[in-house]
Design a protein around this motif. Structure first.
Motif, mmCIF file in Angstrom:
data_model
loop_
_atom_site.group_PDB
_atom_site.id
_atom_site.type_symbol
_atom_site.label_atom_id
_atom_site.label_comp_id
_atom_site.label_asym_id
_atom_site.label_seq_id
_atom_site.Cartn_x
_atom_site.Cartn_y
_atom_site.Cartn_z
ATOM 1 N N ALA A 1 0.839 -1.204 0.000
ATOM 2 C CA ALA A 1 0.000 0.000 0.000
ATOM 3 C C ALA A 1 0.875 1.255 0.000
ATOM 4 C CB ALA A 1 -0.926 -0.021 1.207
ATOM 5 N N LYS A 2 1.960 1.237 0.778
ATOM 6 C CA LYS A 2 2.887 2.389 0.802
ATOM 7 C C LYS A 2 3.563 2.554 -0.560
ATOM 8 C CE LYS A 2 4.103 2.505 5.677
ATOM 9 N NZ LYS A 2 5.152 2.248 6.681
ATOM 10 N N ALA A 3 3.940 1.443 -1.169
ATOM 11 C CA ALA A 3 4.630 1.518 -2.469
ATOM 12 C C ALA A 3 3.689 2.024 -3.554
ATOM 13 C CB ALA A 3 5.163 0.139 -2.824
ATOM 14 N N SER A 4 2.414 1.673 -3.491
ATOM 15 C CA SER A 4 1.463 2.115 -4.530
ATOM 16 C C SER A 4 1.105 3.597 -4.363
ATOM 17 C CB SER A 4 0.195 1.273 -4.482
ATOM 18 O OG SER A 4 -0.466 1.472 -3.254
ATOM 19 N N LYS A 5 1.217 4.138 -3.143
ATOM 20 C CA LYS A 5 0.943 5.563 -2.917
ATOM 21 C C LYS A 5 2.029 6.429 -3.500
ATOM 22 C CE LYS A 5 -1.983 5.495 1.166
ATOM 23 N NZ LYS A 5 -2.101 5.836 2.603
ATOM 24 N N LYS A 6 3.285 5.932 -3.462
ATOM 25 C CA LYS A 6 4.410 6.738 -3.954
ATOM 26 C C LYS A 6 4.515 6.765 -5.427
ATOM 27 C CE LYS A 6 7.365 6.171 0.025
ATOM 28 N NZ LYS A 6 8.615 5.715 0.524
#
Length: 129
Positions: free
Chosen positions: A124-129
């Motif tokens: 989820a963190k990687a897809s936000k960036k």
């Protein structure tokens, strides 16, 4: 003059007295004061004091009697050897094998769940960036 025995003559055989007395202080037949009549090799009738049967060690989770462990009073366990007090397994004298297995599987699944949760949060963190 002695008459010969007739078919209707019978003899009374006197039985040996086999009454016994309790050798404890109180005479009532309660659960904790039971005796067993025993005939000694010398022919005397005497008593043995019976000890109450214990339920034995129980599983801490499912409350069944633990197999492989003697059923004794809790005060009598300290005279036993260590191998008689427990079985050679994790939680040996405390839990049955089924409960130990369930506990191990539960701990494994919780750890797996934590790993999956961590991976999803990283995605989820990687897809936000």
């Amino acid at each position: 003059l002695q008459l010969p025995p007739t078919p209707h003559t019978f003899y009374i055989k006197m039985a040996k007295d086999n009454r016994v007395t309790k050798n404890t202080r109180h005479s009532y037949a309660t659960r904790s004061n039971l005796i067993k009549k025993v005939k000694t090799p010398g022919g005397r009738h005497t008593v043995q004091i019976l000890v109450k049967k214990s339920k034995g060690a129980m599983c801490s989770e499912c409350k069944i009697a633990l197999p492989g462990i003697k059923h004794l009073k809790s005060s009598a366990y300290h005279t036993l050897k260590k191998r008689e007090r427990k079985v050679s397994r994790a939680y040996g004298g405390n839990m049955c094998a089924g409960c130990v297995k369930a506990r191990i599987v539960r701990a494994f699944l919780i750890e797996e769940q934590k790993i999956v949760k961590r991976m999803l949060s990283e995605k989820a963190k990687a897809s936000k960036k």
